[in-house]
Design a protein around this motif. Structure first.
Motif, PDB file in Angstrom:
ATOM      1  N   GLY A   1      -5.091   5.214   8.379  1.00 50.70           N
ATOM      2  CA  GLY A   1      -4.857   6.369   7.516  1.00 50.70           C
ATOM      3  C   GLY A   1      -5.090   7.689   8.220  1.00 50.70           C
ATOM      4  O   GLY A   1      -5.394   8.700   7.568  1.00 50.70           O
ATOM      5  N   SER A   2      -4.901   7.692   9.535  1.00 46.73           N
ATOM      6  CA  SER A   2      -5.219   8.879  10.331  1.00 46.73           C
ATOM      7  C   SER A   2      -3.987   9.400  11.060  1.00 46.73           C
ATOM      8  O   SER A   2      -3.308   8.643  11.763  1.00 46.73           O
ATOM      9  CB  SER A   2      -6.309   8.534  11.350  1.00 46.73           C
ATOM     10  OG  SER A   2      -6.506   9.589  12.250  1.00 46.73           O
TER      11      SER A   2
ATOM     12  N   MET B   1       0.825  -1.203   0.000  1.00 49.65           N
ATOM     13  CA  MET B   1       0.000   0.000   0.000  1.00 49.65           C
ATOM     14  C   MET B   1       0.862   1.258   0.000  1.00 49.65           C
ATOM     15  O   MET B   1       0.602   2.213  -0.740  1.00 49.65           O
ATOM     16  CB  MET B   1      -0.923  -0.007   1.226  1.00 49.65           C
ATOM     17  CG  MET B   1      -1.989  -1.088   1.204  1.00 49.65           C
ATOM     18  SD  MET B   1      -2.845  -1.254   2.805  1.00 49.65           S
ATOM     19  CE  MET B   1      -3.742   0.308   2.885  1.00 49.65           C
ATOM     20  N   ALA B   2       1.900   1.266   0.835  1.00 45.95           N
ATOM     21  CA  ALA B   2       2.766   2.437   0.940  1.00 45.95           C
ATOM     22  C   ALA B   2       3.516   2.706  -0.357  1.00 45.95           C
ATOM     23  O   ALA B   2       3.820   3.868  -0.680  1.00 45.95           O
ATOM     24  CB  ALA B   2       3.754   2.247   2.089  1.00 45.95           C
ATOM     25  N   CYS B   3       3.807   1.642  -1.104  1.00 42.83           N
ATOM     26  CA  CYS B   3       4.512   1.785  -2.385  1.00 42.83           C
ATOM     27  C   CYS B   3       3.548   1.986  -3.552  1.00 42.83           C
ATOM     28  O   CYS B   3       3.969   1.944  -4.718  1.00 42.83           O
ATOM     29  CB  CYS B   3       5.405   0.571  -2.626  1.00 42.83           C
ATOM     30  SG  CYS B   3       6.803   0.459  -1.477  1.00 42.83           S
ATOM     31  N   ASP B   4       2.272   2.193  -3.232  1.00 42.88           N
ATOM     32  CA  ASP B   4       1.240   2.497  -4.235  1.00 42.88           C
ATOM     33  C   ASP B   4       1.092   1.391  -5.278  1.00 42.88           C
ATOM     34  O   ASP B   4       0.885   1.656  -6.455  1.00 42.88           O
ATOM     35  CB  ASP B   4       1.538   3.835  -4.919  1.00 42.88           C
ATOM     36  CG  ASP B   4       0.324   4.374  -5.678  1.00 42.88           C
ATOM     37  OD1 ASP B   4      -0.821   4.102  -5.242  1.00 42.88           O
ATOM     38  OD2 ASP B   4       0.519   5.045  -6.714  1.00 42.88           O
ATOM     39  N   ILE B   5       1.209   0.143  -4.826  1.00 41.67           N
ATOM     40  CA  ILE B   5       0.928  -0.997  -5.698  1.00 41.67           C
ATOM     41  C   ILE B   5      -0.581  -1.187  -5.696  1.00 41.67           C
ATOM     42  O   ILE B   5      -1.202  -1.313  -4.643  1.00 41.67           O
ATOM     43  CB  ILE B   5       1.630  -2.270  -5.209  1.00 41.67           C
ATOM     44  CG1 ILE B   5       3.132  -2.011  -5.017  1.00 41.67           C
ATOM     45  CG2 ILE B   5       1.383  -3.416  -6.175  1.00 41.67           C
ATOM     46  CD1 ILE B   5       3.868  -1.568  -6.251  1.00 41.67           C
TER      47      ILE B   5
ATOM     48  N   VAL C   1       3.706   4.766   6.254  1.00 40.84           N
ATOM     49  CA  VAL C   1       3.349   3.522   6.962  1.00 40.84           C
ATOM     50  C   VAL C   1       2.769   3.837   8.338  1.00 40.84           C
ATOM     51  O   VAL C   1       1.795   3.211   8.771  1.00 40.84           O
ATOM     52  CB  VAL C   1       4.569   2.591   7.078  1.00 40.84           C
ATOM     53  CG1 VAL C   1       4.265   1.416   8.020  1.00 40.84           C
ATOM     54  CG2 VAL C   1       4.985   2.060   5.712  1.00 40.84           C
ATOM     55  N   LYS C   2       3.349   4.811   9.022  1.00 36.02           N
ATOM     56  CA  LYS C   2       2.810   5.214  10.333  1.00 36.02           C
ATOM     57  C   LYS C   2       1.360   5.652  10.200  1.00 36.02           C
ATOM     58  O   LYS C   2       0.535   5.383  11.094  1.00 36.02           O
ATOM     59  CB  LYS C   2       3.648   6.359  10.915  1.00 36.02           C
ATOM     60  CG  LYS C   2       5.009   5.945  11.425  1.00 36.02           C
ATOM     61  CD  LYS C   2       5.763   7.164  11.967  1.00 36.02           C
ATOM     62  CE  LYS C   2       7.167   6.802  12.405  1.00 36.02           C
ATOM     63  NZ  LYS C   2       7.933   7.981  12.882  1.00 36.02           N
ATOM     64  N   LEU C   3       1.061   6.328   9.118  1.00 35.91           N
ATOM     65  CA  LEU C   3      -0.303   6.784   8.853  1.00 35.91           C
ATOM     66  C   LEU C   3      -1.213   5.602   8.538  1.00 35.91           C
ATOM     67  O   LEU C   3      -2.300   5.455   9.117  1.00 35.91           O
ATOM     68  CB  LEU C   3      -0.281   7.766   7.678  1.00 35.91           C
ATOM     69  CG  LEU C   3      -1.550   8.539   7.365  1.00 35.91           C
ATOM     70  CD1 LEU C   3      -1.735   9.669   8.372  1.00 35.91           C
ATOM     71  CD2 LEU C   3      -1.477   9.115   5.945  1.00 35.91           C
ATOM     72  N   LEU C   4      -0.766   4.751   7.642  1.00 33.71           N
ATOM     73  CA  LEU C   4      -1.597   3.642   7.182  1.00 33.71           C
ATOM     74  C   LEU C   4      -1.899   2.634   8.279  1.00 33.71           C
ATOM     75  O   LEU C   4      -2.960   2.010   8.275  1.00 33.71           O
ATOM     76  CB  LEU C   4      -0.903   2.930   6.010  1.00 33.71           C
ATOM     77  CG  LEU C   4      -0.802   3.702   4.697  1.00 33.71           C
ATOM     78  CD1 LEU C   4       0.061   2.940   3.699  1.00 33.71           C
ATOM     79  CD2 LEU C   4      -2.191   3.962   4.116  1.00 33.71           C
TER      80      LEU C   4
ATOM     81  N   HIS D   1      -6.196   9.027   4.313  1.00 23.82           N
ATOM     82  CA  HIS D   1      -6.071   7.841   3.472  1.00 23.82           C
ATOM     83  C   HIS D   1      -6.874   6.695   4.077  1.00 23.82           C
ATOM     84  O   HIS D   1      -7.231   6.723   5.265  1.00 23.82           O
ATOM     85  CB  HIS D   1      -4.604   7.412   3.335  1.00 23.82           C
ATOM     86  CG  HIS D   1      -3.748   8.397   2.608  1.00 23.82           C
ATOM     87  ND1 HIS D   1      -3.280   9.554   3.196  1.00 23.82           N
ATOM     88  CD2 HIS D   1      -3.275   8.399   1.330  1.00 23.82           C
ATOM     89  CE1 HIS D   1      -2.545  10.218   2.325  1.00 23.82           C
ATOM     90  NE2 HIS D   1      -2.533   9.548   1.193  1.00 23.82           N
ATOM     91  N   ILE D   2      -7.153   5.687   3.272  1.00 20.87           N
ATOM     92  CA  ILE D   2      -7.806   4.479   3.783  1.00 20.87           C
ATOM     93  C   ILE D   2      -6.717   3.505   4.196  1.00 20.87           C
ATOM     94  O   ILE D   2      -6.042   2.912   3.355  1.00 20.87           O
ATOM     95  CB  ILE D   2      -8.733   3.838   2.723  1.00 20.87           C
ATOM     96  CG1 ILE D   2      -9.836   4.826   2.337  1.00 20.87           C
ATOM     97  CG2 ILE D   2      -9.329   2.544   3.260  1.00 20.87           C
ATOM     98  CD1 ILE D   2     -10.684   4.349   1.176  1.00 20.87           C
ATOM     99  N   GLY D   3      -6.530   3.384   5.484  1.00 24.76           N
ATOM    100  CA  GLY D   3      -5.506   2.486   5.995  1.00 24.76           C
ATOM    101  C   GLY D   3      -6.110   1.238   6.612  1.00 24.76           C
ATOM    102  O   GLY D   3      -7.224   0.835   6.262  1.00 24.76           O
ATOM    103  N   ILE D   4      -5.385   0.632   7.522  1.00 26.89           N
ATOM    104  CA  ILE D   4      -5.863  -0.564   8.221  1.00 26.89           C
ATOM    105  C   ILE D   4      -5.569  -0.430   9.715  1.00 26.89           C
ATOM    106  O   ILE D   4      -4.858   0.482  10.143  1.00 26.89           O
ATOM    107  CB  ILE D   4      -5.202  -1.852   7.682  1.00 26.89           C
ATOM    108  CG1 ILE D   4      -3.701  -1.883   8.025  1.00 26.89           C
ATOM    109  CG2 ILE D   4      -5.424  -1.988   6.184  1.00 26.89           C
ATOM    110  CD1 ILE D   4      -3.040  -3.217   7.741  1.00 26.89           C
TER     111      ILE D   4
END
Length: 368
Positions: free
Chosen positions: A215-216, A69-73, A208-211, A224-227
């Motif tokens: 995503g907050s 996700m962080a690498c925008d794959i 990654v800290k955000l995700l 962002h939409i994280g997990i």
């Protein structure tokens, strides 16, 4: 005599007081999610892995997912990887909507055959997800050269390779991101699920800290939409204690492996091969023989636990039928799935127990 493939109780007995004290300290603090215990562990493990950033996450699987996700794959992208690894390597690629492209393995190390990677690159390829299997690094010079030539991201699945070294550098320090697992059976295992992401890229670390917290950056505000991918403080406390012992445990694993090598080398079975430029940590000690299934059953009858990693290569898994692979496409991975067998290995195993394993293997082969 029964010989277990792994005995975590023995390890616990050697560090019981330190572990109990660390866990009780967290409970007394009533600070359980991220926080100072996780931050302290992240600092220690970053230094151990020789990287700028280490970020505790909820599992090795989530580490892979967050890395992608962080690498925008994303949907439609292709990610080159190995078919001979734990399921999460490829499932994480599929979960972000990308397509796993499997490249066959080197029959000696069981890592991806780097000579075959370049031929798998297409206009849709965005990343190489390289696995350091069983505790030995893949040939990273070639992987990185191909990635540079084609503008690809390199993600390391180092779930089985904490502390492994390739040409003087630690696993997890080569690519854009490294991913580790702290599942209890790993060389550095927690008392539950846990994982780690390593990187030398400041922006990726911040992302990654955000995700990992939905995503907050500010509570209830989501850019962002994280997990939900956070490491908890109890696991961090346990891992901080165990990290102090990891180098010694890894050295003991190498001693155990060398003892197996010495006493099995004259038999018609394939023993683990360590490349001259690698320092292996022997998460698993894996032999290979066409008589694998019969040998495993024989050892089981005599009280010796073994394991098969992995009985079905990923390109032949039912859930990946849509990719269009068929039996025979990746022959070395298929052969490894049919022939490999992991013998008991852990730092506390005794020579007497190893002799039991060795003796029964020799007896089985003499009867063939």
């Amino acid at each position: 005599m029964k010989v277990s493939s792994l005995d975590l109780k023995r390890q616990y007995e050697t560090i019981r007081e330190e572990i109990n004290r660390a866990v009780l300290e967290v409970i007394s603090s009533q600070s359980f999610i991220l926080g100072p215990y996780v931050e302290s562990f992240e600092s220690k493990i970053a230094q151990f892995c020789c990287v700028k950033h280490a970020l505790g996450v909820s599992s090795g699987t989530d580490a892979l997912l967050l890395a992608l996700m962080a690498c925008d794959i994303k949907s439609g992208d292709e990610v080159i990887t190995t078919p001979f690894t734990f399921f999460a390597t490829a499932s994480s690629i599929a979960r972000v909507g990308a397509v796993p492209v499997f490249v066959d393995i080197d029959p000696l190390t069981y890592n991806i055959d780097v000579a075959k990677i370049a031929a798998a690159v297409t206009k849709k390829t965005k990343a190489i997800l390289v696995v350091h299997l069983y505790g030995q690094c893949a040939n990273m010079d070639v992987v990185l050269a191909i990635a540079r030539a084609h503008g690809l991201v390199v993600i390391e699945d180092a779930a089985q390779a904490i502390g492994a070294v390739y040409k003087g550098k630690k696993a997890g320090s080569f690519g854009e991101i490294g991913c580790f697992s702290f599942y209890p059976t790993k060389n550095l295992g927690g008392y539950g699920d846990g994982g780690l992401i390593t990187t030398n890229d400041d922006k990726l670390a911040d992302f990654v800290k955000l995700l990992r917290v939905h995503g907050s950056k500010s509570k209830y505000y989501h850019s962002h939409i994280g997990i939900n991918g956070r490491l908890d403080a109890i696991q961090a406390a346990v891992l901080s204690v165990k990290l102090n012992y990891l180098n010694g445990w890894s050295e003991k694993r190498r001693t155990v492996a060398a003892y197996y090598d010495k006493h099995l080398q004259d038999l018609p079975i394939r023993l683990p091969q360590t490349e001259s430029y690698n320092t292996h940590i022997f998460h698993q000690y894996v032999i290979a023989t066409p008589a694998r299934d019969s040998l495993a059953k024989y050892l089981e009858r005599h009280g010796i636990e073994t394991a098969v990693y992995y009985p079905v290569p990923l390109h032949l898994q039912k859930c990946f039928e849509f990719l269009g692979y068929k039996k025979g496409d990746l022959p070395e991975a298929e052969r490894a799935s049919n022939e490999t067998l992991a013998l008991p290995i852990f730092p506390e195993i005794t020579e007497k127990e190893q002799d039991q394993v060795i003796g029964h293997i020799r007896k089985f082969i003499s009867q063939q």
